[in-house]
Design an enzyme around this catalytic site. Structure first.
Site, PDB file in Angstrom:
ATOM      1  N   ASP A  42      65.509 117.406  37.228  1.00 62.54           N
ATOM      2  CA  ASP A  42      65.752 116.192  38.004  1.00 62.54           C
ATOM      3  C   ASP A  42      65.658 114.961  37.092  1.00 62.54           C
ATOM      4  O   ASP A  42      64.730 114.848  36.280  1.00 62.54           O
ATOM      5  CB  ASP A  42      64.679 116.124  39.109  1.00 62.54           C
ATOM      6  N   HIS A  43      66.606 114.061  37.227  1.00 64.13           N
ATOM      7  CA  HIS A  43      66.590 112.772  36.482  1.00 64.13           C
ATOM      8  C   HIS A  43      66.375 112.924  34.986  1.00 64.13           C
ATOM      9  O   HIS A  43      65.653 112.132  34.380  1.00 64.13           O
ATOM     10  CB  HIS A  43      65.512 111.841  37.051  1.00 64.13           C
TER      11      HIS A  43
END
Ligand code: 13P
Length: 283
Positions: free
Chosen positions: A81-82
């Site tokens: 994520d991210h």
């Protein structure tokens, strides 16, 4: 075996539900969300930010999720994520991750495309799915902090070009959500979401779902969201319960005992979110 998010999200798109992506940080929280998904027969995406990967060590984190994927008969994806670093994504792919977000949303349009395409070109060689983000979400996600004043909604016209030129498998949209705790109730821009859906055919992702009323999330799913990211609403009750147990039982020093109640409350939230996404019974 760990799966990519491609089929999970395409199935969700067809079935008009969403797959929850739960951000977790350690063995206990991985077990908790996976057990919730197993109980409700839901596909699940276990998500980790760069900070979490650094904290646990990518080998540990990926292996733990892989062990769950081998142990249970539901589809489990391990998702970055991210992530912002090409090298960290490549390393995690080599360690077995099949799903990654490259977040270049804070760069200008051309640089965002360049960075995302670079990851897509590498990842697709290994059948790894890639999520890109267009528009900027405010708030805080682990170590990633973006001021609300820098937030920017996704432009539907740009979204079409962005998807075509990057070759991404899913698109994170900015339609009024933010990471972390909301100061006031968010109002999602459904019109914008519908406009994006009309011109973009890859699965769409809603970040910052903690604190968004369930009816708004459900409407977003009806309009085409197929992955719902949840972090804050899981970690807050876990921490609160843990704090309560440690304060009330100052002599308890056994992690196997003091983590139990925190896992229980977190599992309850994870199950509520699965039901909100409508992914129960879809595994
Ligand atoms: P929340 O912390 O607001 O749930 O956001 C989670 C998220 O979007 C992770 O990418």
């Amino acid at each position: 075996m760990l799966v990519s998010t491609r089929q999970l999200l395409l199935d969700a798109q067809k079935g008009k539900y969403a797959v929850p992506a739960f951000n977790v940080h350690n063995m206990e929280t991985i077990q908790t969300v996976v057990e919730a998904a197993v109980e409700l027969r839901s596909p699940i995406i276990v998500a980790a930010t760069p900070g979490t990967m650094k904290y646990a060590g990518p080998e540990f984190f990926i292996k733990l999720v892989e062990i769950c994927a081998n142990k249970y008969d539901i589809p489990i994806a391990m998702h970055l994520d991210h992530h912002e670093s090409y090298d960290e994504i490549v390393n995690a792919i080599q360690l077995g991750t099949k799903s990654a977000m490259i977040d270049a949303s804070h760069f200008d349009f051309e640089e965002n495309i360049r960075r995302v395409k670079e990851v897509v070109d590498y990842a697709h060689r290994f059948d790894v799915t890639v999520e890109g983000e267009l528009g900027v979400l405010g708030g805080q996600e682990d170590d990633l902090v973006r001021d609300d004043k820098d937030s920017k909604y996704t432009n539907p016209v740009q979204a079409k070009e962005y998807v075509e030129r990057t070759g991404i498998d899913s698109l994170a949209v900015a339609i009024g959500t933010a990471h972390g705790v909301y100061k006031e109730e968010p109002k999602l821009d459904f019109e914008r979401l519908a406009e994006i859906r009309a011109v973009v055919d890859v699965p769409l992702v809603l970040h910052g779902a903690s604190g968004v009323p369930a009816d708004q999330v459900k409407k977003a799913i009806e309009l085409g969201i197929t992955k719902v990211n949840i972090a804050t609403e899981l970690k807050m009750p876990f921490a609160e319960k843990l704090r309560e147990v440690l304060v009330n039982k100052p002599n308890e020093s056994d992690p196997r005992k003091y983590f139990g109640p925190a896992k229980e409350v977190m599992k309850k939230v994870a199950m509520e979110k699965i039901l909100m996404c409508g992914s129960n019974g879809k595994a």
